[in-house]
Scaffold this motif. Sequence first.
Motif, PDB file in Angstrom:
ATOM      1  N   TYR A 180      -7.516  -4.397  -2.682  1.00 56.98           N
ATOM      2  CA  TYR A 180      -6.716  -3.204  -2.951  1.00 56.98           C
ATOM      3  C   TYR A 180      -7.313  -2.475  -4.145  1.00 56.98           C
ATOM      4  N   VAL A 216      -7.650  -6.894  -7.459  1.00 57.27           N
ATOM      5  CA  VAL A 216      -8.074  -5.521  -7.767  1.00 57.27           C
ATOM      6  C   VAL A 216      -9.562  -5.349  -7.454  1.00 57.27           C
ATOM      7  N   HIS A 249      -6.515   0.492  -7.217  1.00 55.82           N
ATOM      8  CA  HIS A 249      -5.521   1.240  -7.975  1.00 55.82           C
ATOM      9  C   HIS A 249      -6.151   2.576  -8.358  1.00 55.82           C
ATOM     10  N   GLU A 304      -1.925   6.573 -10.034  1.00 56.33           N
ATOM     11  CA  GLU A 304      -0.623   5.913  -9.918  1.00 56.33           C
ATOM     12  C   GLU A 304      -0.385   5.293  -8.546  1.00 56.33           C
ATOM     13  N   TYR A 305      -1.402   5.241  -7.708  1.00 58.09           N
ATOM     14  CA  TYR A 305      -1.264   4.736  -6.346  1.00 58.09           C
ATOM     15  C   TYR A 305      -2.005   3.413  -6.169  1.00 58.09           C
ATOM     16  N   ASP A 306      -1.433   2.534  -5.334  1.00 55.98           N
ATOM     17  CA  ASP A 306      -2.096   1.310  -4.901  1.00 55.98           C
ATOM     18  C   ASP A 306      -2.473   1.506  -3.441  1.00 55.98           C
ATOM     19  N   CYS A 345       0.856  -1.177   0.000  1.00 55.60           N
ATOM     20  CA  CYS A 345       0.000   0.000   0.000  1.00 55.60           C
ATOM     21  C   CYS A 345       0.897   1.232   0.000  1.00 55.60           C
TER      22      CYS A 345
END
Length: 74
Positions: free
Chosen positions: A22, A18, A24, A27-29, A6
């Motif tokens: 988590y 996905v 997306h 550009e961040y997870d 994370c």
Amino acid sequence: MKNLYCDICKKEIESPIVGRNYFHIREYDVCEPCKDTMDARLRPLVRSHFPYSTEWYENQIMSMIAKGTHTNRF
């Protein structure tokens, strides 16, 4: 096998799926607990903001995530 972490809390995401454990976001997870915290903090802002616009909403989300990645929490 890919290890996924994370971007906010820096914890490893176990068996990442996905949209389930988590998310997306650009550009961040973001892990599910951090996403839930972000949604809870954003909900009152969205309800009080008038008129609603998608640009404003995206700006709020991205600023929250950027702030969270620097402090490692919300």
